[in-house]
Write a protein that holds these residues in place. Structure first.
Motif, PDB file in Angstrom:
ATOM      1  N   ARG A   1      12.484  30.487  84.359  1.00 33.50           N
ATOM      2  CA  ARG A   1      11.353  30.611  84.854  1.00 33.50           C
ATOM      3  C   ARG A   1      10.329  30.081  83.967  1.00 33.50           C
ATOM      4  NH1 ARG A   1      11.060  35.667  83.619  1.00 33.50           N
ATOM      5  NH2 ARG A   1       9.676  35.602  82.063  1.00 33.50           N
ATOM      6  N   GLN A   2       9.514  29.157  84.572  1.00 32.17           N
ATOM      7  CA  GLN A   2       8.398  28.523  83.443  1.00 32.17           C
ATOM      8  C   GLN A   2       7.164  29.015  84.240  1.00 32.17           C
ATOM      9  OE1 GLN A   2       8.790  24.252  82.383  1.00 32.17           O
ATOM     10  NE2 GLN A   2      10.984  24.195  83.251  1.00 32.17           N
ATOM     11  N   HIS A   3       6.287  29.464  83.216  1.00 30.45           N
ATOM     12  CA  HIS A   3       5.008  30.002  83.514  1.00 30.45           C
ATOM     13  C   HIS A   3       3.917  29.076  83.146  1.00 30.45           C
ATOM     14  CE1 HIS A   3       1.133  32.137  82.449  1.00 30.45           C
ATOM     15  NE2 HIS A   3       1.263  32.560  83.564  1.00 30.45           N
ATOM     16  N   TYR A   4       2.846  28.787  83.548  1.00 32.55           N
ATOM     17  CA  TYR A   4       1.802  27.797  83.510  1.00 32.55           C
ATOM     18  C   TYR A   4       0.571  28.165  83.986  1.00 32.55           C
ATOM     19  CZ  TYR A   4       2.052  26.128  88.196  1.00 32.55           C
ATOM     20  OH  TYR A   4       2.060  26.195  89.793  1.00 32.55           O
TER      21      TYR A   4
ATOM     22  N   SER B   1       6.903  32.525  79.998  1.00 32.41           N
ATOM     23  CA  SER B   1       8.181  31.973  80.469  1.00 32.41           C
ATOM     24  C   SER B   1       9.548  32.511  80.020  1.00 32.41           C
ATOM     25  CB  SER B   1       8.342  30.611  79.753  1.00 32.41           C
ATOM     26  OG  SER B   1       7.468  29.835  80.777  1.00 32.41           O
ATOM     27  N   SER B   2      10.664  32.432  80.499  1.00 33.53           N
ATOM     28  CA  SER B   2      11.986  32.939  80.174  1.00 33.53           C
ATOM     29  C   SER B   2      12.153  32.935  78.808  1.00 33.53           C
ATOM     30  CB  SER B   2      13.154  32.312  80.929  1.00 33.53           C
ATOM     31  OG  SER B   2      12.879  32.352  82.393  1.00 33.53           O
ATOM     32  N   THR B   3      12.858  34.377  78.343  1.00 28.22           N
ATOM     33  CA  THR B   3      13.203  34.270  77.148  1.00 28.22           C
ATOM     34  C   THR B   3      14.387  35.113  76.968  1.00 28.22           C
ATOM     35  OG1 THR B   3      12.167  34.837  74.873  1.00 28.22           O
ATOM     36  CG2 THR B   3      11.846  36.342  76.816  1.00 28.22           C
ATOM     37  N   GLY B   4      14.894  35.632  75.650  1.00 26.01           N
ATOM     38  CA  GLY B   4      16.130  36.254  75.492  1.00 26.01           C
ATOM     39  C   GLY B   4      17.151  35.181  74.701  1.00 26.01           C
TER      40      GLY B   4
END
Length: 266
Positions: A17-20, A67-70
């Motif tokens: 997932r990419q947040h912008y 955005s995706s993390t972990g």
């Protein structure tokens, strides 16, 4: 044309997932890639000015912001560069320009040098030039880790001032609010890669117009580095902002835009 924020959004590209955040909405598309501990929202004041002329997309790099993390993600430079390529393709952006700051500039170099996407030009804002056999990056890892750990527990602007003493109250409040979204292992990997991954090897592969912006008080890029960059990429345009540290638009907002000029659409 407006430079205001239009919306924030998410898309699935390169399997994450990419947040912008999108600003302006008119003009040539520009993808702005922030640095090692800068979620997209912290670059809003720059994006608003850019969006008076361009269609600006500010990304949350993986492991930062929304955005995706972990622990299951790869936080290496190649993966972050693939994210940018996939992001541009997912939005069907027509030959966007790239503007990257610090780590974001290294991402822009790797993405452009791959030859796997059509970027019109790249603006490299004070990228780390450390690498194997080179002098270390002037900032130290504990500066990042200590502030992130405090932010995870909860820190206010005054507490953040210890780490960023020259920043305004507004800048400190925003960093205190968002720094906890920077995933510590992602930051450690990126910092270590500053010293493991030699970005100079990518410079001869840059086939599009490029600008290198140097912070006069940053201590990141020295004249000897400028000479090497120019030898590897003879067409690169090198500009300096004499009174700015590494966080150039934070230190000299008008100086940053004066140095950038019309490069992104020239």
């Amino acid at each position: 044309m407006t430079g205001k924020l239009l919306y924030g959004a998410n898309l699935f590209a390169n399997d994450i997932r990419q947040h912008y955040l999108r600003y302006g909405g008119k003009g040539h598309p520009v993808i702005l890639i922030p640095g090692i501990t800068s979620p997209a929202v912290t670059w809003g004041f720059v994006a608003e000015r850019l969006a008076e002329r361009y269609d600006v997309y500010v990304t949350d790099v993986r492991g930062r912001g929304l955005s995706s993390t972990g622990p299951d993600l790869d936080y290496g430079l190649n993966s972050m560069a693939e994210d940018v390529i996939a992001f541009a393709q997912a939005l069907n952006l027509d030959s966007p320009a790239l503007l990257g700051h610090s780590m974001g500039a290294r991402i822009a170099i790797r993405a452009s040098a791959s030859g796997r996407a059509s970027f019109s030009r790249i603006a490299l804002i004070d990228p780390p030039v450390s690498g194997p056999g080179r002098r270390p990056y002037p900032s130290k890892l504990p500066w990042y880790v200590d502030s992130i750990r405090l932010s995870v527990k909860g820190i206010d602007a005054e507490g953040m001032r210890t780490f960023c003493p020259t920043w305004t109250d507004e800048q400190l409040k925003l960093r205190a609010e968002w720094l906890h979204t920077c995933y510590e292992p992602a930051i450690v990997t990126a910092f270590e890669d500053f010293h493991k991954d030699d970005i100079f090897a990518d410079l001869p592969k840059l086939a599009r117009p490029a600008m290198l912006m140097v912070a006069g008080r940053g201590g990141v890029i020295e004249p000897v580095d400028e000479d090497e960059v120019r030898s590897l990429c003879p067409t690169i345009e090198i500009v300096r902002v004499p009174n700015a540290g590494h966080m150039i638009p934070w230190d000299d907002f008008e100086g940053f835009f004066g140095a950038l000029g019309d490069f992104l659409s020239r």
